[in-house]
Design a protein around this motif. Structure first.
Motif, PDB file in Angstrom:
ATOM      1  N   UNK A  18       0.765  -1.075  -0.065  1.00  0.00           N
ATOM      2  CA  UNK A  18       0.070  -0.191   0.040  1.00  0.00           C
ATOM      3  C   UNK A  18       0.816   1.196  -0.018  1.00  0.00           C
ATOM      4  N   UNK A  19       2.075   1.317   0.705  1.00  0.00           N
ATOM      5  CA  UNK A  19       2.779   2.445   0.763  1.00  0.00           C
ATOM      6  C   UNK A  19       3.638   2.563  -0.660  1.00  0.00           C
ATOM      7  N   UNK A  20       3.875   1.588  -1.154  1.00  0.00           N
ATOM      8  CA  UNK A  20       4.506   1.677  -2.593  1.00  0.00           C
ATOM      9  C   UNK A  20       3.480   2.281  -3.552  1.00  0.00           C
ATOM     10  N   UNK A  21       2.180   1.906  -3.675  1.00  0.00           N
ATOM     11  CA  UNK A  21       1.030   2.275  -4.465  1.00  0.00           C
ATOM     12  C   UNK A  21       0.781   3.618  -4.093  1.00  0.00           C
ATOM     13  N   UNK A  22       0.940   4.053  -2.755  1.00  0.00           N
ATOM     14  CA  UNK A  22       0.465   5.143  -2.372  1.00  0.00           C
ATOM     15  C   UNK A  22       1.181   6.596  -3.119  1.00  0.00           C
TER      16      UNK A  22
END
Length: 217
Positions: A18-22
């Motif tokens: 999720x942090x990468x996609x954020x």
């Protein structure tokens, strides 16, 4: 048929994805469905780990905090002023490392206890310096909220989609629209440039105010 095995799906792996996609889509574009697609699983699989997006944001904020403090030992010789400076500079740097990082962090409830160890040490340092526990909490949270609010505005002051064009100057355009209000127009340079200097100056004001309010050096 391939025999490569994927890493098991757990909270940490989901938060990491999720942090990468954020950074690619921002907070508004971050959905459980998009995360599931990135992980190559069905969306319902994520609900075994997170009941809703808010729960996921809590885990993401916790992971951001873990990364922020990893390997960053607190200095027992810090003064309370030095501790506030270091903690809030580190927080700003960590939040700026993610698109909409301050929005993710804001209002989140940590899912682990890593923050308690750091906070315990800081409160001990403050009370030893002469703060009451209530004053120490107020001082720490006031500086924290300044930093969180500053970065929220800093990350929000981005050009709108129709402003992404060659030669566009946000400050100059703002001044043109507000030319009937000369001081407000001129303030644009202070509001929307040199965020590093503005942050340091604002944090210094907060810390000086804390010292003056409680009569502590």
């Amino acid at each position: 048929m391939g025999t490569e095995r994927r890493a098991p799906l757990d909270r940490r792996r989901v938060a990491d994805t999720a942090l990468k996609l954020l950074n690619e889509v921002g907070l508004d574009g971050l959905t459980l469905r998009a995360i599931a697609r990135e992980l190559d699983v069905k969306a319902p699989a994520l609900y075994w780990h997170f009941k809703d997006k808010r729960a996921l944001l809590d885990e993401m904020a916790t992971e951001m905090y873990r990364r922020m403090v990893a390997g960053a030992a607190l200095d027992p010789d810090d003064t309370w002023r030095e501790r506030l400076l270091k903690a809030n500079r580190g927080l700003r740097a960590a939040l700026l490392g993610y698109r909409d990082g301050a929005k993710v962090f804001s209002g989140s409830r940590f899912t682990g206890a890593e923050h308690a160890e750091q906070l315990e040490d800081t409160l001990r340092l403050f009370t030893a310096a002469g703060f009451s526990l209530a004053q120490a909490v107020r001082a720490f949270t006031t500086a924290y909220l300044f930093t969180l609010g500053f970065v929220t505005e800093e990350q929000g002051a981005q050009p709108l989609p129709d402003e992404h064009r060659e030669g566009f100057d946000l400050v100059a355009e703002r001044a043109r629209r507000l030319d009937a209000y000369p001081l407000t127009a001129a303030a644009g340079t202070e509001l929307f440039t040199d965020y590093d200097r503005h942050f340091e100056e604002g944090l210094a004001l907060v810390i000086a105010g804390i010292g003056a309010r409680y009569g502590l050096d």
